[in-house]
Scaffold this active site. Sequence first.
Site, PDB file in Angstrom:
ATOM      1  N   LYS A  91       0.836  -1.200   0.000  1.00  0.00           N
ATOM      2  CA  LYS A  91       0.000   0.000   0.000  1.00  0.00           C
ATOM      3  C   LYS A  91       0.874   1.254   0.000  1.00  0.00           C
ATOM      4  CE  LYS A  91      -1.921   1.393   3.841  1.00  0.00           C
ATOM      5  NZ  LYS A  91      -2.575   2.279   4.804  1.00  0.00           N
ATOM      6  N   SER A  92       1.897   1.266   0.864  1.00  0.00           N
ATOM      7  CA  SER A  92       2.766   2.442   0.983  1.00  0.00           C
ATOM      8  C   SER A  92       3.464   2.739  -0.336  1.00  0.00           C
ATOM      9  CB  SER A  92       3.824   2.214   2.063  1.00  0.00           C
ATOM     10  OG  SER A  92       3.228   1.884   3.273  1.00  0.00           O
ATOM     11  N   ARG A  98      -8.277  11.824  12.112  1.00  0.00           N
ATOM     12  CA  ARG A  98      -6.820  11.677  12.141  1.00  0.00           C
ATOM     13  C   ARG A  98      -6.126  13.009  11.861  1.00  0.00           C
ATOM     14  NH1 ARG A  98      -5.158   6.214   9.080  1.00  0.00           N
ATOM     15  NH2 ARG A  98      -3.152   6.747  10.049  1.00  0.00           N
ATOM     16  N   SER A 135       3.585  11.140  12.539  1.00  0.00           N
ATOM     17  CA  SER A 135       3.506  10.361  11.307  1.00  0.00           C
ATOM     18  C   SER A 135       4.622  10.763  10.357  1.00  0.00           C
ATOM     19  CB  SER A 135       2.160  10.584  10.612  1.00  0.00           C
ATOM     20  OG  SER A 135       2.146   9.947   9.356  1.00  0.00           O
ATOM     21  N   SER A 136       5.315   9.752   9.826  1.00  0.00           N
ATOM     22  CA  SER A 136       6.350  10.020   8.823  1.00  0.00           C
ATOM     23  C   SER A 136       5.728  10.466   7.505  1.00  0.00           C
ATOM     24  CB  SER A 136       7.198   8.768   8.594  1.00  0.00           C
ATOM     25  OG  SER A 136       6.402   7.718   8.061  1.00  0.00           O
ATOM     26  N   GLN A 137       4.411  10.252   7.345  1.00  0.00           N
ATOM     27  CA  GLN A 137       3.754  10.658   6.091  1.00  0.00           C
ATOM     28  C   GLN A 137       3.825  12.173   5.879  1.00  0.00           C
ATOM     29  OE1 GLN A 137      -0.201   9.048   6.073  1.00  0.00           O
ATOM     30  NE2 GLN A 137       0.512   6.930   5.874  1.00  0.00           N
ATOM     31  N   ASP A 162       3.360  -0.555  12.365  1.00  0.00           N
ATOM     32  CA  ASP A 162       2.177  -1.161  11.744  1.00  0.00           C
ATOM     33  C   ASP A 162       2.066  -2.653  12.062  1.00  0.00           C
ATOM     34  OD1 ASP A 162       0.948   1.029  10.686  1.00  0.00           O
ATOM     35  OD2 ASP A 162       1.643   0.729   8.636  1.00  0.00           O
ATOM     36  N   ASN A 173       2.609   6.418  18.385  1.00  0.00           N
ATOM     37  CA  ASN A 173       1.968   6.841  17.130  1.00  0.00           C
ATOM     38  C   ASN A 173       0.855   5.889  16.697  1.00  0.00           C
ATOM     39  OD1 ASN A 173       4.056   4.876  16.445  1.00  0.00           O
ATOM     40  ND2 ASN A 173       3.686   5.409  14.316  1.00  0.00           N
ATOM     41  N   LYS A 221      -9.584  -2.269   2.856  1.00  0.00           N
ATOM     42  CA  LYS A 221      -8.675  -1.121   2.834  1.00  0.00           C
ATOM     43  C   LYS A 221      -7.341  -1.486   2.199  1.00  0.00           C
ATOM     44  CE  LYS A 221      -6.721   2.272   6.054  1.00  0.00           C
ATOM     45  NZ  LYS A 221      -7.122   3.481   5.353  1.00  0.00           N
TER      46      LYS A 221
END
Length: 416
Positions: free
Chosen positions: A12-13, A111, A157-159, A298, A321, A397
């Site tokens: 997904k990432s 979120r 979040s690293s996002q 995760d 996190n 998802k």
Amino acid sequence: MRMPEVAVPGSKSITARALFLAAAADGVTTLLRPLRSDDTEGFADGLTRLGYRVGRTPDTWQVDGRPQGPAAAEADVYCRDGATTARFLPTLAAAGHGTYRFDASPQMRRRPLLPLTRALRDLGVDLRHEEQEGHHPLTVRAAGVEGGEVTLDAGQSSQYLTALLLLGPLTREGLRITVTDLVSVPYVEITIAMMRAFGVEVRREGDTFVVPPGGYRATTYSVEPDASTASYFFAAAAVTGGEVTVPGLGEGALQGDLGFVEVLRRMGARVTVGRDATTVRGTGELRGLTVNMRDISDTMPTLAAIAPFASGPVRIEDVANTRVKECDRLDACAENLRRLGADVATGPDWIEIRPGAPLVGGTDIKSYGDHRIVMSFAVTGLRVPGISFDDPGCVRKTFPGFHEEFGALRARLGTA
């Protein structure tokens, strides 16, 4: 006991990053074996709403890149439950010219976004949160991004950092991003490796990431299997004494979550990481341990779900996190483990599961709408009869076919 290889769907990432890079690149990019799930389809649909051309066949997606930004002058984009969609697409849109409104599901609305949107505003982006500050819905009135220096807190979040790194080559001057805190470092390393594949070299100077301007070039990009998803199959081998091989994930894998197999090794499983495949074999032994999972958070629910079968306490640390994911995963794991009869304690950033009485069969697991909770406790169900889920379908998802694939695995392991 041997078993056939497990075909784990694409990451997904990596699929989300590849879609951003393909949309931003000059030319047509072909993505091989991307993940097809609710999250990634939502990302691709969002690109289409913004005016990008995305052609989809079952195993290949093609994206016509637009270095100048979205073709649409205005658009309404619904990000569904996808955190990468909700964080990356407004950042991509900021590089263009137009008015773009973004909204998301109630779960995604909860979120946080504020560190990212604050950084975008610091870079001159006209961005407004329409209801709650730091959350969806939001509107971007885009006029391109000049670039320059910006400071970012990526401790939640690293996002947030990934979104800015991906934006950097689309700015006029490039970006210097100084990070005050950073979680899930391996995900940032995925981003940097993928940017390199699209022709951009990021330089790191201590806590500062330097991204040059000049754009991306289109390419053909192969998406590797999802390491977080593979964790459930590796854990299944460890708790049943079976053997699982996942092809496509090996020594050169980009994803840090493959590090979960090292946790299983410490617990007693036999692990072989080859050039292009990883195999885990259960030995009938599962030892307790204390492990810092900050960088592979995760997979925290995967470990929590098999922890009751360990001979000693399992303590997972530095995972604050996980409280701001699809749900509060620390609390969700603790609640479900207690329903099963496990002895559990939690703190702000840790969970400890201690060995005790046998787990209670026939338990209904509360999913909190979180795909990772369902997939993790499916592994518990290999050893505890009659586990059911209040929302089994939320696995859409990331892995729509999970229950079928896991059911086949259960039959092959002889635990049906």
